[in-house]
Write an enzyme that holds these catalytic residues in place. Structure first.
Site, PDB file in Angstrom:
ATOM      1  N   ASP A   1      -7.668  -1.845  -1.374  1.00 56.42           N
ATOM      2  CA  ASP A   1      -8.585  -2.772  -0.707  1.00 56.42           C
ATOM      3  C   ASP A   1     -10.004  -2.381  -1.089  1.00 56.42           C
ATOM      4  OD1 ASP A   1      -6.413  -3.934   0.532  1.00 56.42           O
ATOM      5  OD2 ASP A   1      -6.643  -2.779   2.385  1.00 56.42           O
TER       6      ASP A   1
ATOM      7  N   GLU B   1      -5.924 -12.567   0.875  1.00 60.45           N
ATOM      8  CA  GLU B   1      -6.916 -11.540   1.205  1.00 60.45           C
ATOM      9  C   GLU B   1      -7.865 -11.341   0.036  1.00 60.45           C
ATOM     10  OE1 GLU B   1      -4.782  -7.989   2.225  1.00 60.45           O
ATOM     11  OE2 GLU B   1      -3.482  -9.020   3.641  1.00 60.45           O
TER      12      GLU B   1
ATOM     13  N   HIS C   1       0.816  -1.217   0.000  1.00 60.84           N
ATOM     14  CA  HIS C   1       0.000   0.000   0.000  1.00 60.84           C
ATOM     15  C   HIS C   1       0.852   1.270   0.000  1.00 60.84           C
ATOM     16  CE1 HIS C   1      -4.189  -1.405   0.399  1.00 60.84           C
ATOM     17  NE2 HIS C   1      -3.662  -2.454   1.002  1.00 60.84           N
TER      18      HIS C   1
ATOM     19  N   HIS D   1      -7.808  -7.487  -1.306  1.00 59.80           N
ATOM     20  CA  HIS D   1      -6.583  -6.757  -1.652  1.00 59.80           C
ATOM     21  C   HIS D   1      -6.178  -7.050  -3.094  1.00 59.80           C
ATOM     22  CE1 HIS D   1      -2.343  -5.312  -0.599  1.00 59.80           C
ATOM     23  NE2 HIS D   1      -2.204  -5.856  -1.804  1.00 59.80           N
TER      24      HIS D   1
END
Length: 235
Positions: free
Chosen positions: A141, A203, A134, A206
């Site tokens: 996300d 995830e 990030h 993500h």
């Protein structure tokens, strides 16, 4: 060190720009800002220019399938200071949930909790060769909002520290409700991958484009091609 950290970064210098939030659904105020995360002069709703263009493409693909649904942006650019804050916050939250106190943790308890935290959270590294995804402005996300304006149930919350966060957790479950969760996750995956993103294997929310994880995942799919990362850490 994660496997994707072996990918070289060839920074392209593309600017970090503001996401046109009017095109997407957004949680306001930002979830990490509500917790006190130190963004300072930097907004979480920024991404690299090409990443935003691809995110708009993903939204357009979604509209072809479900015209009144939208992508909801949960989090985007994250300075390393915010990454550190959220890692520490998540550690403290697990300690509290288990009825423990940090000062009384035994070494093995502390290690197991950190291992759990780092299953989801990237290490807040200041090494330019191992940036948190990030912090490059290349990871986002996201989830989905349906035609009633409701956040779609994906079967787990974003940032949940459990196996339910794994994208295919519900894939082999025959219960109708869990199959719906999986279908929603696959819908999100399909529109994002069609727009050039890759999804974090651990995830469901993500996705990245142009960072080390993106390049590493592309190399797994296309081993004959050697992808490199085009975005490194910004701050």
């Amino acid at each position: 060190m994660k496997p994707y950290h072996q990918i070289p970064i060839v920074e392209c210098g593309e600017p970090l720009v503001k996401i046109p939030l009017e095109l997407f659904a957004v949680e306001s105020p930002h979830p990490y800002e509500k917790l006190g995360a130190p963004y300072g002069e930097h907004s979480p709703y920024y991404l690299r220019q090409s990443v935003i263009e691809n995110l708009i493409q993903a939204q357009n693909y979604l509209h072809l399938l479900l015209p009144n649904w939208r992508i909801q942006i949960f989090d985007a650019y994250r300075p390393v200071a915010v990454q550190q804050f959220m890692v520490d916050y998540s550690f403290a939250e697990v300690v509290q949930q288990r009825g423990l106190t940090q000062v009384d943790l035994l070494p093995n308890q502390r290690q197991k909790i950190w291992e759990l935290v780092y299953e989801i959270w990237a290490v807040p590294s200041l090494d330019k060769q191992t940036p948190p995804p990030h912090s490059t402005g290349a990871a986002v996300d996201v989830t989905l909002v349906n035609d009633a304006g409701q956040v779609v149930n994906m079967g787990s919350l974003i940032d949940e520290l459990s196996e339910r966060s794994h994208p295919d957790y519900y894939a082999n479950n025959s219960h109708p409700q869990t199959q719906e969760y999986h279908a929603h996750r696959q819908l999100l995956r399909d529109v994002m991958l069609k727009a050039g993103f890759q999804r974090n294997p651990k995830e469901w929310w993500h996705f990245s484009f142009g960072d080390q994880m993106w390049a590493w995942l592309n190399n797994q799919i296309h081993p004959a091609n050697l992808f490199t990362a085009r975005y490194g850490r910004i701050i």
